[in-house]
Design an enzyme around this catalytic site. Sequence first.
Site, PDB file in Angstrom:
ATOM      1  N   SER A 189      -1.645   2.569  -7.988  1.00 19.40           N
ATOM      2  CA  SER A 189      -2.727   3.350  -8.612  1.00 19.40           C
ATOM      3  C   SER A 189      -2.160   4.531  -9.394  1.00 19.40           C
ATOM      4  CB  SER A 189      -3.696   3.875  -7.544  1.00 19.40           C
ATOM      5  OG  SER A 189      -4.297   2.787  -6.878  1.00 19.40           O
TER       6      SER A 189
ATOM      7  N   SER B 158       0.857  -1.180   0.000  1.00 18.58           N
ATOM      8  CA  SER B 158       0.000   0.000   0.000  1.00 18.58           C
ATOM      9  C   SER B 158       0.901   1.240   0.000  1.00 18.58           C
ATOM     10  CB  SER B 158      -0.886  -0.013   1.254  1.00 18.58           C
ATOM     11  OG  SER B 158      -1.675   1.148   1.294  1.00 18.58           O
ATOM     12  N   GLY B 159       0.593   2.177  -0.865  1.00 19.19           N
ATOM     13  CA  GLY B 159       1.394   3.404  -0.935  1.00 19.19           C
ATOM     14  C   GLY B 159       2.622   3.284  -1.826  1.00 19.19           C
ATOM     15  N   SER B 160       2.821   2.102  -2.412  1.00 17.39           N
ATOM     16  CA  SER B 160       4.007   1.935  -3.275  1.00 17.39           C
ATOM     17  C   SER B 160       3.842   2.706  -4.580  1.00 17.39           C
ATOM     18  CB  SER B 160       4.260   0.443  -3.557  1.00 17.39           C
ATOM     19  OG  SER B 160       3.147  -0.142  -4.208  1.00 17.39           O
ATOM     20  N   GLY B 161       2.593   2.939  -4.993  1.00 15.70           N
ATOM     21  CA  GLY B 161       2.362   3.727  -6.204  1.00 15.70           C
ATOM     22  C   GLY B 161       1.645   2.984  -7.318  1.00 15.70           C
TER      23      GLY B 161
ATOM     24  N   SER C 241      -2.458  -7.385  -3.873  1.00 14.82           N
ATOM     25  CA  SER C 241      -2.319  -8.813  -4.240  1.00 14.82           C
ATOM     26  C   SER C 241      -1.064  -9.407  -3.606  1.00 14.82           C
ATOM     27  CB  SER C 241      -2.347  -9.000  -5.760  1.00 14.82           C
ATOM     28  OG  SER C 241      -1.538  -8.081  -6.463  1.00 14.82           O
TER      29      SER C 241
HETATM   30  N1  LIG Z   1       7.697   7.485  -8.396  1.00 15.34           N
HETATM   31  C1  LIG Z   1       6.486   7.404  -7.866  1.00 15.34           C
HETATM   32  N2  LIG Z   1       5.572   6.582  -8.397  1.00 15.34           N
HETATM   33  C2  LIG Z   1       4.335   6.482  -7.852  1.00 15.34           C
HETATM   34  N3  LIG Z   1       3.917   7.169  -6.773  1.00 15.34           N
HETATM   35  C3  LIG Z   1       4.783   8.005  -6.197  1.00 15.34           C
HETATM   36  C4  LIG Z   1       6.098   8.154  -6.709  1.00 15.34           C
HETATM   37  N4  LIG Z   1       6.735   9.040  -5.933  1.00 15.34           N
HETATM   38  C5  LIG Z   1       5.859   9.435  -4.999  1.00 15.34           C
HETATM   39  N5  LIG Z   1       4.680   8.827  -5.141  1.00 15.34           N
HETATM   40  C6  LIG Z   1       3.516   9.036  -4.268  1.00 15.34           C
HETATM   41  O1  LIG Z   1       3.272   7.839  -3.575  1.00 15.34           O
HETATM   42  C7  LIG Z   1       1.866   7.676  -3.337  1.00 15.34           C
HETATM   43  C8  LIG Z   1       1.418   6.373  -3.935  1.00 15.34           C
HETATM   44  O2  LIG Z   1       0.055   6.181  -3.669  1.00 15.34           O
HETATM   45  P1  LIG Z   1      -0.891   5.217  -4.469  1.00 15.34           P
HETATM   46  O3  LIG Z   1      -2.258   5.494  -4.010  1.00 15.34           O
HETATM   47  O4  LIG Z   1      -0.597   5.291  -5.921  1.00 15.34           O
HETATM   48  O5  LIG Z   1      -0.372   3.800  -3.917  1.00 15.34           O
HETATM   49  P2  LIG Z   1      -1.048   2.360  -4.064  1.00 15.34           P
HETATM   50  O6  LIG Z   1       0.068   1.414  -4.300  1.00 15.34           O
HETATM   51  O7  LIG Z   1      -2.127   2.396  -5.079  1.00 15.34           O
HETATM   52  O8  LIG Z   1      -1.629   2.095  -2.612  1.00 15.34           O
HETATM   53  P3  LIG Z   1      -2.949   1.265  -2.155  1.00 15.34           P
HETATM   54  O9  LIG Z   1      -2.584  -0.188  -2.226  1.00 15.34           O
HETATM   55  O10 LIG Z   1      -3.195   1.692  -0.749  1.00 15.34           O
HETATM   56  O11 LIG Z   1      -4.073   1.623  -3.069  1.00 15.34           O
HETATM   57  C9  LIG Z   1       1.182   8.871  -3.988  1.00 15.34           C
HETATM   58  O12 LIG Z   1       0.939   9.851  -3.012  1.00 15.34           O
HETATM   59  C10 LIG Z   1       2.203   9.339  -5.021  1.00 15.34           C
HETATM   60  O13 LIG Z   1       2.103  10.708  -5.307  1.00 15.34           O
HETATM   61 MG   LIG Z   2      -4.190   2.100  -4.975  1.00 19.22          MG
END
Ligand SMILES: Nc1ncnc2c1ncn2[C@@H]1O[C@H](COP(=O)(O)OP(=O)(O)OP(=O)(O)O)[C@@H](O)[C@H]1O
Ligand SMILES: [Mg+2]
Length: 199
Positions: free
Chosen positions: A41, A36-39, A108
């Site tokens: 989405s 979560s938060g890896s990016g 996942s």
């Molecule tokens: N290189 C990068 N790529 C993607 N996101 C980044 C990057 N650098 C910083 N971020 C930040 O990291 C956060 C990623 O959030 P995001 O909602 O895309 O994560 P997620 O993997 O979809 O999490 P979740 O599983 O909770 O839905 C965002 O706030 C985004 O702006």
């Molecule tokens: Mg997401």
Amino acid sequence: MNKSTNITWHDAGITKEERREQNNHHSFVLWFTGLSGSGKSTVANAVAKALFDKNIRNYVLDGDNVRFGLNKNLGFSAEDRTENIRRIGEVSKLFVDSGQVVLTAFISPFQEDRAQVREILEGNEFLEVYVECPLEECEKRDPKGLYKKARSGEIRDFTGIDSPYESPANPELTINTSTQSVEECVQTVIEYLANRKFI
Ligand SMILES: Nc1ncnc2c1ncn2[C@@H]1O[C@H](COP(=O)(O)OP(=O)(O)OP(=O)(O)O)[C@@H](O)[C@H]1O
Ligand SMILES: [Mg+2]
């Protein structure tokens, strides 16, 4: 396990190959997996826009959005996570059959669940994209405030905290969002697809 009996497959009048030919591109799944938060989405949606601008038909299936509807009856136990991914896999397969590119953004966390999705698709239809980012960095970003809640015990079974994440052993692609910008990640994915002549 199949609960339905007396069901017969009805072949479609238009084949997947015909749909691909009309669209002028391959149809496949870009399966983004990571903490979560890896990016997931962020990158999936940015790749979708890049594909859209190239007239490549695509759709993003995103974790929380799917849990608002199709999977509203599922929680975050290991069993429900598995069923969540199974359904997404089946929906993705329908999209691929419709000739489109589908981008999925789900944590996942279990290797076996992702392998099952790979299994129901053909060899060149499932591309696992590992969205790599250290837990500490994800926790620092905490875009939804979920790590904070997981640390305080307000939510349980949170991936990386009190539920495991199994990294892909052999992903088609790895992007590292702690060292690459969003644009660089998109570029990596698009170049990979172009090299394989999928787009
Ligand atoms: N290189 C990068 N790529 C993607 N996101 C980044 C990057 N650098 C910083 N971020 C930040 O990291 C956060 C990623 O959030 P995001 O909602 O895309 O994560 P997620 O993997 O979809 O999490 P979740 O599983 O909770 O839905 C965002 O706030 C985004 O702006
Ligand atoms: Mg997401």
